[in-house]
Design a protein around this motif. Structure first.
Motif, PDB file in Angstrom:
ATOM      1  N   LEU A   1      21.548   3.863 -18.025  1.00 50.28           N
ATOM      2  CA  LEU A   1      21.778   2.540 -18.579  1.00 50.28           C
ATOM      3  C   LEU A   1      21.259   1.492 -17.603  1.00 50.28           C
ATOM      4  O   LEU A   1      21.544   1.531 -16.408  1.00 50.28           O
ATOM      5  N   THR A   2      20.468   0.558 -18.110  1.00 47.92           N
ATOM      6  CA  THR A   2      19.957  -0.559 -17.312  1.00 47.92           C
ATOM      7  C   THR A   2      20.036  -1.817 -18.157  1.00 47.92           C
ATOM      8  O   THR A   2      20.084  -1.745 -19.397  1.00 47.92           O
ATOM      9  N   PRO A   3      20.031  -2.996 -17.534  1.00 51.67           N
ATOM     10  CA  PRO A   3      20.027  -4.233 -18.328  1.00 51.67           C
ATOM     11  C   PRO A   3      18.839  -4.314 -19.269  1.00 51.67           C
ATOM     12  O   PRO A   3      18.970  -4.767 -20.410  1.00 51.67           O
ATOM     13  N   GLU A   4      17.686  -3.882 -18.809  1.00 48.37           N
ATOM     14  CA  GLU A   4      16.480  -3.939 -19.644  1.00 48.37           C
ATOM     15  C   GLU A   4      16.603  -3.014 -20.855  1.00 48.37           C
ATOM     16  O   GLU A   4      16.206  -3.386 -21.970  1.00 48.37           O
ATOM     17  N   LEU A   5      17.166  -1.827 -20.630  1.00 47.30           N
ATOM     18  CA  LEU A   5      17.375  -0.905 -21.750  1.00 47.30           C
ATOM     19  C   LEU A   5      18.375  -1.479 -22.739  1.00 47.30           C
ATOM     20  O   LEU A   5      18.204  -1.350 -23.963  1.00 47.30           O
ATOM     21  N   LEU A   6      19.403  -2.119 -22.244  1.00 53.36           N
ATOM     22  CA  LEU A   6      20.388  -2.748 -23.123  1.00 53.36           C
ATOM     23  C   LEU A   6      19.739  -3.788 -24.025  1.00 53.36           C
ATOM     24  O   LEU A   6      20.014  -3.835 -25.229  1.00 53.36           O
ATOM     25  N   LEU A   7      18.889  -4.623 -23.474  1.00 51.13           N
ATOM     26  CA  LEU A   7      18.248  -5.666 -24.278  1.00 51.13           C
ATOM     27  C   LEU A   7      17.358  -5.055 -25.357  1.00 51.13           C
ATOM     28  O   LEU A   7      17.332  -5.540 -26.491  1.00 51.13           O
TER      29      LEU A   7
ATOM     30  N   GLY B   1      21.491 -14.124 -17.536  1.00 54.27           N
ATOM     31  CA  GLY B   1      21.643 -15.153 -18.561  1.00 54.27           C
ATOM     32  C   GLY B   1      21.750 -14.621 -19.972  1.00 54.27           C
ATOM     33  O   GLY B   1      21.701 -15.402 -20.935  1.00 54.27           O
ATOM     34  N   HIS B   2      21.933 -13.303 -20.127  1.00 58.23           N
ATOM     35  CA  HIS B   2      21.993 -12.705 -21.462  1.00 58.23           C
ATOM     36  C   HIS B   2      23.396 -12.275 -21.885  1.00 58.23           C
ATOM     37  O   HIS B   2      23.589 -11.900 -23.046  1.00 58.23           O
TER      38      HIS B   2
ATOM     39  N   SER C   1      23.822 -12.280 -25.674  1.00 55.18           N
ATOM     40  CA  SER C   1      23.032 -13.265 -26.408  1.00 55.18           C
ATOM     41  C   SER C   1      21.562 -12.891 -26.332  1.00 55.18           C
ATOM     42  O   SER C   1      21.034 -12.632 -25.247  1.00 55.18           O
ATOM     43  N   LEU C   2      20.918 -12.848 -27.501  1.00 50.85           N
ATOM     44  CA  LEU C   2      19.496 -12.525 -27.570  1.00 50.85           C
ATOM     45  C   LEU C   2      18.906 -13.300 -28.738  1.00 50.85           C
ATOM     46  O   LEU C   2      19.300 -13.096 -29.884  1.00 50.85           O
ATOM     47  N   GLY C   3      17.971 -14.178 -28.448  1.00 55.43           N
ATOM     48  CA  GLY C   3      17.442 -15.032 -29.490  1.00 55.43           C
ATOM     49  C   GLY C   3      18.545 -15.888 -30.070  1.00 55.43           C
ATOM     50  O   GLY C   3      19.272 -16.554 -29.331  1.00 55.43           O
TER      51      GLY C   3
ATOM     52  N   ALA D   1      15.362 -11.438 -38.430  1.00 53.12           N
ATOM     53  CA  ALA D   1      15.116 -12.862 -38.684  1.00 53.12           C
ATOM     54  C   ALA D   1      15.691 -13.734 -37.579  1.00 53.12           C
ATOM     55  O   ALA D   1      15.137 -14.798 -37.263  1.00 53.12           O
ATOM     56  N   ALA D   2      16.808 -13.317 -36.984  1.00 57.11           N
ATOM     57  CA  ALA D   2      17.502 -14.173 -36.018  1.00 57.11           C
ATOM     58  C   ALA D   2      17.098 -13.920 -34.575  1.00 57.11           C
ATOM     59  O   ALA D   2      17.100 -14.848 -33.761  1.00 57.11           O
ATOM     60  N   VAL D   3      16.761 -12.689 -34.237  1.00 60.05           N
ATOM     61  CA  VAL D   3      16.523 -12.379 -32.829  1.00 60.05           C
ATOM     62  C   VAL D   3      15.248 -13.038 -32.303  1.00 60.05           C
ATOM     63  O   VAL D   3      15.099 -13.245 -31.090  1.00 60.05           O
ATOM     64  N   SER D   4      14.320 -13.374 -33.200  1.00 56.38           N
ATOM     65  CA  SER D   4      13.060 -13.998 -32.780  1.00 56.38           C
ATOM     66  C   SER D   4      13.175 -15.516 -32.679  1.00 56.38           C
ATOM     67  O   SER D   4      12.221 -16.186 -32.258  1.00 56.38           O
TER      68      SER D   4
END
Length: 217
Positions: free
Chosen positions: A4-10, A102-103, A123-125, A188-191
């Motif tokens: 598990l890493t922050p990048e993998l989580l995103l 910040g995520h 939080s993402l997008g 639709a929302a994440v972008s």
């Protein structure tokens, strides 16, 4: 399974899946992609009348990102009726790292200068993925949720993912949708862009919180 890493989580959240631990003391995680997904439609968010009075009374005061580590650790605590949780040390460390990036964000509820409730999520997008909440006194986690929704509505968020539906969330208008419908909403929302800090991190009155909800929902 990859570590598990922050990048993998995103990447996972952008794809619609999220991790859980088997137990507080189990170091492993597994990935979840529910057939039916819980969401809380922001435009139909309902605050029960008694709770609205509690929010406006300023008996509690709320903050944002003032104690993320304390909030996630409180969510992982054992308490009456729940001997264990899915939040293990690996999850705590990686979500704390996401917070530094910040995520990941927390909302804290305070009473007499003591933290008595709160929640955290990712939080993402223009999507907020709610993860967990805790309460040490009546209404504390509910007040945190009301503050979160005010923050999201003011900041232009389009989707509040609750993962699953509970009785606690149903009173606010949470509902289930199919995996396919969720993927459409997510895409639709994440972008899109949103601002989590649309309201001040502290010093926001209950009246201002309710006004933000009533104006936007």
């Amino acid at each position: 399974m990859a570590s598990l890493t922050p990048e993998l989580l995103l990447r996972a959240y952008a794809a619609g899946v999220f991790p859980m631990g088997e137990d507080r003391n189990d170091p492993t995680v597994f990935w979840v992609d529910p057939e039916f997904r819980g969401i809380l439609p922001l435009e139909r968010f309902h605050v029960p009348r008694r709770l609205a009075r509690t929010v406006r009374s300023d008996r509690f005061h709320t903050t944002v990102d003032q104690d993320f580590r304390g909030t996630i650790e409180a969510c992982a605590e054992r308490r009456s009726g729940r001997l264990s949780t899915w939040i293990n040390d690996d999850i705590i460390e990686n979500y704390t790292a996401l917070h530094r990036m910040g995520h990941a964000h927390s909302v804290e509820t305070w009473l007499d200068d003591k933290i008595v409730g709160g929640l955290y999520g990712v939080s993402l997008g223009a999507v907020f993925f709610g993860e967990s909440m805790f309460s040490r006194t009546r209404d504390a986690s509910k007040v945190a949720l009301v503050r979160l929704v005010a923050q999201l509505l003011s900041g232009g968020y389009k989707l509040l993912d609750t993962q699953f539906i509970t009785e606690h969330l149903s009173q606010f208008g949470a509902c289930e949708i199919t995996r396919d419908e969720y993927q459409q909403k997510l895409s639709a929302a994440v972008s899109r862009q949103a601002n989590f800090y649309s309201l001040p991190s502290s010093g926001t009155s209950g009246s201002m919180i309710m006004q933000s909800i009533n104006q936007m929902s």
